[in-house]
Design a protein around this motif. Structure first.
Motif, PDB file in Angstrom:
ATOM      1  N   ILE A  15       0.844  -1.212   0.000  1.00 15.31           N
ATOM      2  CA  ILE A  15       0.000   0.000   0.000  1.00 15.31           C
ATOM      3  C   ILE A  15       0.867   1.245   0.000  1.00 15.31           C
ATOM      4  O   ILE A  15       0.609   2.193  -0.753  1.00 15.31           O
ATOM      5  N   GLU A  16       1.909   1.240   0.823  1.00 15.07           N
ATOM      6  CA  GLU A  16       2.806   2.401   0.886  1.00 15.07           C
ATOM      7  C   GLU A  16       3.460   2.665  -0.465  1.00 15.07           C
ATOM      8  O   GLU A  16       3.528   3.809  -0.930  1.00 15.07           O
ATOM      9  N   GLU A  19       0.820   4.002  -2.817  1.00 14.00           N
ATOM     10  CA  GLU A  19       0.476   5.389  -2.477  1.00 14.00           C
ATOM     11  C   GLU A  19       1.542   6.352  -2.972  1.00 14.00           C
ATOM     12  O   GLU A  19       1.218   7.466  -3.397  1.00 14.00           O
ATOM     13  N   THR A  20       2.795   5.934  -2.937  1.00 10.79           N
ATOM     14  CA  THR A  20       3.877   6.759  -3.481  1.00 10.79           C
ATOM     15  C   THR A  20       3.701   6.921  -4.992  1.00 10.79           C
ATOM     16  O   THR A  20       3.826   8.029  -5.525  1.00 10.79           O
ATOM     17  N   PHE A  22       0.911   6.604  -6.573  1.00 12.36           N
ATOM     18  CA  PHE A  22      -0.300   7.404  -6.738  1.00 12.36           C
ATOM     19  C   PHE A  22       0.032   8.896  -6.600  1.00 12.36           C
ATOM     20  O   PHE A  22      -0.413   9.718  -7.409  1.00 12.36           O
ATOM     21  N   ALA A  23       0.810   9.250  -5.584  1.00 14.29           N
ATOM     22  CA  ALA A  23       1.198  10.652  -5.372  1.00 14.29           C
ATOM     23  C   ALA A  23       1.968  11.179  -6.579  1.00 14.29           C
ATOM     24  O   ALA A  23       1.756  12.322  -7.013  1.00 14.29           O
ATOM     25  N   GLN A 144      -8.920  11.454  -9.261  1.00 14.72           N
ATOM     26  CA  GLN A 144      -8.054  10.833  -8.260  1.00 14.72           C
ATOM     27  C   GLN A 144      -8.489   9.395  -7.986  1.00 14.72           C
ATOM     28  O   GLN A 144      -7.650   8.493  -7.883  1.00 14.72           O
ATOM     29  N   GLU A 148      -6.386   5.994  -8.489  1.00 17.34           N
ATOM     30  CA  GLU A 148      -6.253   5.012  -7.395  1.00 17.34           C
ATOM     31  C   GLU A 148      -6.759   3.643  -7.835  1.00 17.34           C
ATOM     32  O   GLU A 148      -6.125   2.626  -7.561  1.00 17.34           O
ATOM     33  N   LEU A 153      -5.445   0.352  -5.511  1.00 16.07           N
ATOM     34  CA  LEU A 153      -5.343   0.779  -4.113  1.00 16.07           C
ATOM     35  C   LEU A 153      -6.619   0.553  -3.303  1.00 16.07           C
ATOM     36  O   LEU A 153      -6.540   0.042  -2.178  1.00 16.07           O
ATOM     37  N   ARG A 157      -6.595  -1.758   0.016  1.00 13.51           N
ATOM     38  CA  ARG A 157      -6.935  -1.174   1.319  1.00 13.51           C
ATOM     39  C   ARG A 157      -8.088  -1.937   1.978  1.00 13.51           C
ATOM     40  O   ARG A 157      -8.091  -2.157   3.188  1.00 13.51           O
TER      41      ARG A 157
END
Length: 167
Positions: A15-16, A19-20, A22-23, A144, A148, A153, A157
């Motif tokens: 997930i981390e 998320e990176t 995704f950012a 967004q 995701e 994601l 999650r």
């Protein structure tokens, strides 16, 4: 439990990492950049519009009492002086003309009407304005979520949450 904890840790790392990514995608996405700029412009426009609305309201609030408190002006308005509906005998017309000169009726009545129209138009414009910000924010959120979802994601999650709840 040890196996589940290891699986949770592995999912947290996944997930981390996602998320990176995704950012990074959010930062480089042209659609999100454009919509964010449009939101900034709309917010600035709405602030300017509100400031103008407040300025006109304050001007009306400051100036209107002077006209309402002018007894001569209000008398002439009440009897419809200067309109086709005005009726008065010879002596009364003479007296009303004198009162009109005394209170500068033509200018003051004109200004009073303009002020009332300003107030009315200001209120109508402010109430009828529909800000595009909510729609733009929805478009940004949708984009967004699309990014995701493309990374998987939300599903990851959800799996993480259900696994965590089972422990």
């Amino acid at each position: 439990i040890g196996c589940l904890t290891t699986q949770l840790q592995y999912m947290a790392v996944q997930i981390e990492g996602l998320e990176t990514r995704f950012a990074d995608q959010v930062e480089s996405d042209d659609t999100l950049s454009r919509v964010s700029r449009e939101i900034e412009i709309a917010e600035r426009f709405d602030k300017e519009r509100e400031a103008q609305y407040i300025e006109i309201r304050e001007e009306v609030t400051r100036k209107a009492p002077a006209y309402r408190e002018n007894e001569f002006l209000m008398y002439l308005v009440r009897i419809q002086y200067g309109t086709p509906a005005y009726t008065g005998g010879l002596l009364l017309r003479y007296f009303d003309r004198w009162v009109a000169r005394l209170c500068n009726f033509d200018l003051n009545r004109s200004n009073q009407i303009i002020l009332a129209e300003m107030e009315s138009t200001n209120e109508e414009n402010f109430k009828s304005h529909t800000s595009p910000i909510i729609d733009l924010q929805r478009r940004r959120k949708s984009r967004q979520q699309e990014l995701e979802g493309g990374l998987g994601l939300p599903a990851l999650r959800a799996d993480y949450s259900s696994l965590e709840a089972s422990i």
